[in-house]
Design an enzyme around this catalytic site. Structure first.
Site, PDB file in Angstrom:
ATOM      1  N   CYS A  72       0.929  -1.134  -0.123  1.00 49.41           N
ATOM      2  CA  CYS A  72      -0.117  -0.025   0.015  1.00 49.41           C
ATOM      3  C   CYS A  72       0.813   1.142   0.003  1.00 49.41           C
ATOM      4  CB  CYS A  72      -0.898  -0.083   1.218  1.00 49.41           C
ATOM      5  SG  CYS A  72      -1.867   1.497   1.572  1.00 49.41           S
ATOM      6  N   CYS A 105       0.006   4.019   2.685  1.00 51.36           N
ATOM      7  CA  CYS A 105       0.567   3.488   3.834  1.00 51.36           C
ATOM      8  C   CYS A 105       1.971   3.576   4.075  1.00 51.36           C
ATOM      9  CB  CYS A 105       0.196   1.759   4.228  1.00 51.36           C
ATOM     10  SG  CYS A 105      -1.379   1.121   3.995  1.00 51.36           S
TER      11      CYS A 105
END
Length: 103
Positions: free
Chosen positions: A28, A31
């Site tokens: 991600c 993230c």
């Protein structure tokens, strides 16, 4: 920054301190962008709350339990319960406001 299992998270939630858990995954991009922001604030507020990371790919039961369908998702737990959540990448000032409001 400590990465925890579902069991370790449950143990932390039994404590007195507010727990901020960053639900994330290695693949991600947002993230990875949020990680240094979260870690910086974790250091700043370490005496007031617990800060942990939960990898949703490794801890699928925890992700399901807390209804994680999008990441990154920082959840504030108070008294063992979800108090609030902050979804997606946000600037440090926004995340700091979220943390301060939920201490």
């Amino acid at each position: 920054m400590k990465q925890v299992t579902e069991k370790e998270l449950e143990e932390l939630l039994k404590g007195e301190k507010t727990v901020f858990a960053d639900f994330w995954a290695t693949w991600c991009g947002p993230c990875r962008m949020l990680a240094p922001v979260f870690e910086n604030l974790a250091e700043k507020y370490a005496d007031q709350a617990e800060f942990v990371k939960v990898n949703v790919d490794e801890e699928t039961d925890a992700a399901m339990k807390y209804g994680i369908s999008s990441i990154p998702n920082v959840i504030a737990f108070k008294n063992g319960n979800v108090a609030a959540s902050n979804l997606g990448f946000v600037p440090e000032s926004v995340l700091e406001d979220f943390i301060a409001k939920n201490l």
